[in-house]
Scaffold this motif. Structure first.
Motif, PDB file in Angstrom:
ATOM      1  N   THR A 174       0.872  -1.173   0.000  1.00  0.00           N
ATOM      2  CA  THR A 174       0.000   0.000   0.000  1.00  0.00           C
ATOM      3  C   THR A 174       0.907   1.220   0.000  1.00  0.00           C
ATOM      4  N   ALA A 175       1.155   1.774  -1.183  1.00  0.00           N
ATOM      5  CA  ALA A 175       2.159   2.829  -1.354  1.00  0.00           C
ATOM      6  C   ALA A 175       1.478   4.155  -1.664  1.00  0.00           C
ATOM      7  N   THR A 176       1.928   5.211  -1.005  1.00  0.00           N
ATOM      8  CA  THR A 176       1.382   6.555  -1.227  1.00  0.00           C
ATOM      9  C   THR A 176       2.525   7.532  -1.440  1.00  0.00           C
ATOM     10  N   LEU A 177       2.252   8.570  -2.221  1.00  0.00           N
ATOM     11  CA  LEU A 177       3.217   9.635  -2.487  1.00  0.00           C
ATOM     12  C   LEU A 177       2.556  10.964  -2.208  1.00  0.00           C
ATOM     13  N   GLY A 178       3.189  11.759  -1.362  1.00  0.00           N
ATOM     14  CA  GLY A 178       2.676  13.083  -1.055  1.00  0.00           C
ATOM     15  C   GLY A 178       3.720  14.148  -1.324  1.00  0.00           C
ATOM     16  N   VAL A 179       3.315  15.240  -1.974  1.00  0.00           N
ATOM     17  CA  VAL A 179       4.202  16.368  -2.253  1.00  0.00           C
ATOM     18  C   VAL A 179       3.640  17.569  -1.508  1.00  0.00           C
ATOM     19  N   TYR A 180       4.441  18.187  -0.675  1.00  0.00           N
ATOM     20  CA  TYR A 180       4.001  19.290   0.174  1.00  0.00           C
ATOM     21  C   TYR A 180       4.861  20.517  -0.108  1.00  0.00           C
ATOM     22  N   GLY A 181       4.237  21.671  -0.072  1.00  0.00           N
ATOM     23  CA  GLY A 181       4.945  22.898  -0.380  1.00  0.00           C
ATOM     24  C   GLY A 181       4.877  23.216  -1.860  1.00  0.00           C
ATOM     25  N   GLU A 182       5.440  24.324  -2.221  1.00  0.00           N
ATOM     26  CA  GLU A 182       5.442  24.769  -3.609  1.00  0.00           C
ATOM     27  C   GLU A 182       6.662  24.210  -4.320  1.00  0.00           C
ATOM     28  N   PRO A 183       6.463  23.274  -5.284  1.00  0.00           N
ATOM     29  CA  PRO A 183       7.620  22.715  -5.994  1.00  0.00           C
ATOM     30  C   PRO A 183       8.404  23.796  -6.712  1.00  0.00           C
ATOM     31  N   VAL A 184       9.705  23.675  -6.684  1.00  0.00           N
ATOM     32  CA  VAL A 184      10.598  24.606  -7.367  1.00  0.00           C
ATOM     33  C   VAL A 184      11.518  23.806  -8.274  1.00  0.00           C
TER      34      VAL A 184
END
Length: 425
Positions: A311-321
């Motif tokens: 059970t794999a999850t990917l989270g991206v937080y903040g403003e990507p630069v």
């Protein structure tokens, strides 16, 4: 590396062991003196009329007190105690029980601590032969003085005098044999411990060499990836410089934009080249890993883990630069290694990958619910962890890789972004 019995000499006793010997020697001598008082008080003079009280004390000390230095000079102590024991019996010193124990201990100590094995063996054999010779002499002397009626209560099938002699010989043979064999066993045990220590040192040396080779190989692979990044930027600079030359006269604004891009690419390339030169400290042919993997491909990596049953999850937080390519690759490789370790070793069912864009740093965080660190990585010496640390160090970041208090494992890397700038496409 094996050690031949004749090639190894047991080191002398430590300071603590010498101090313990002094305490033991003094304690045995004190117990022997107490036993002497009790023996004389009971009138137990089996050897005959005893000498003066002072001589009794001196002979008792001569047999027991040398134990205070038994491990420091084992051969000398065994010889002195044996000689004093025989002379004390000749002089009819009544204390025999503790003295017998001191004699056996001295023979055992010579077998366990004698550094010259040939000398230790022959001294022990000579002492045992001398003791049995003295026993034969003593039996011969006392046999003629046996009073009538001494065996009036004898009821066994063996002739009483013969039974007495056989009993004495048998008991002495057992005690001397045990002292000899136990001493030999103690020395063999010490030699085997030494062999194990030597082998452990050799294994530690080999492990250090393997780790060093792993570091070198990982640095070469990282440097090759950085080389690809630098080559990319230099190629971009060439294309942009060519475009600038063509439009410089017709469109100065476009020329200025292209020159700015060249300037930024040059800065980035120089920064990547500096990292590459810091890492490229060894040469050698190693398997090359493909470049072109960055944080933008983490979703495919997580999807692969999901296909593998997690059970794999990917989270991206903040403003990507926009990130320098080498930093993006380093972050990807760390997540890739963490996911691979989870699949191979952790026996996990859930894995969570998070990418956080902070104001001054990039953070990648991988956690799972498995059973902890992979084999060989508990002390930070696993080959995967070596690669992670080298990649983080190349970008002056920090790495945290440890078991979680609630179960599972965490890999978290932070990369500074304060001096990185986006490269125009």
């Amino acid at each position: 590396m094996s050690v031949e019995p004749t090639a190894w000499r047991r080191p002398g006793p430590t300071g603590e062991q010498r101090r313990n010997d002094v305490f033991v020697g003094v304690a045995v001598a004190a117990v022997a003196q107490l036993n002497l008082v009790l023996t004389t008080s009971a009138g137990y003079f089996v050897l005959g009329a005893p000498p003066s009280r002072l001589e009794q004390v001196l002979w008792t000390l001569a047999v027991t007190l040398p134990l205070a230095v038994r491990r420091r000079w084992p051969a000398a102590v065994a010889i002195v105690i044996s000689a004093a024991f025989i002379v004390a019996q000749v002089r009819h010193s009544p204390e025999q029980q503790v003295s017998n124990g001191a004699l056996y201990v001295s023979i055992y100590t010579l077998g366990a601590w004698g550094r010259d094995r040939r000398w230790a063996r022959w001294v022990r054999i000579a002492i045992i032969v001398a003791m049995f010779a003295w026993l034969a002499i003593a039996i011969g002397i006392s046999a003629s003085d046996v009073p009538e009626g001494a065996f009036s209560n004898a009821a066994g099938p063996v002739e009483p005098l013969l039974a007495t002699i056989a009993n004495g010989v048998l008991l002495n043979a057992l005690f001397f044999g045990f002292a000899y064999l136990f001493g030999e066993t103690a020395w063999i045990s010490a030699r085997r411990r030494h062999q194990l220590e030597v082998q452990a040192q050799e294994l530690r040396r080999l492990a250090a060499e393997v780790s060093e080779q792993a570091v070198i190989g990982e640095r070469v692979r990282i440097a090759r990836e950085l080389h690809d990044v630098v080559a990319h930027h230099v190629s971009v600079m060439g294309v942009q410089a060519s475009a600038t030359r063509r439009v410089m006269d017709r469109d100065p604004a476009k020329a200025r934009t292209a020159l700015a891009a060249v300037e930024q690419s040059a800065r980035t390339a120089v920064d990547e080249l500096r990292r590459m030169l810091n890492l490229l400290r060894a040469t050698g042919d190693v398997e090359e890993r493909p470049s072109g993997s960055g944080v933008d491909r983490l979703d495919a990596l997580v999807a692969n883990a999901r296909d593998a049953g997690l059970t794999a999850t990917l989270g991206v937080y903040g403003e990507p630069v926009p990130l320098p390519e080498s930093l993006s690759q380093a972050a990807y490789r760390i997540v890739q290694e963490a996911v691979t370790n989870t699949l191979k070793h952790a026996n996990a069912s859930v894995i969570d990958v998070r990418v956080r864009y902070h104001a001054a740093e990039l953070e990648v965080d991988v956690t799972d619910d498995g059973h902890g660190a992979p084999p060989g990585a508990h002390a930070g010496v696993g080959l995967g962890l070596i690669g992670m640390r080298e990649r983080v160090a190349a970008h002056e970041g920090t790495l945290e890789a440890r078991s979680r208090s609630g179960g599972g494992y965490r890999v978290r890397a932070r990369f500074p972004l304060a001096q990185t700038e986006a490269v125009p496409a």
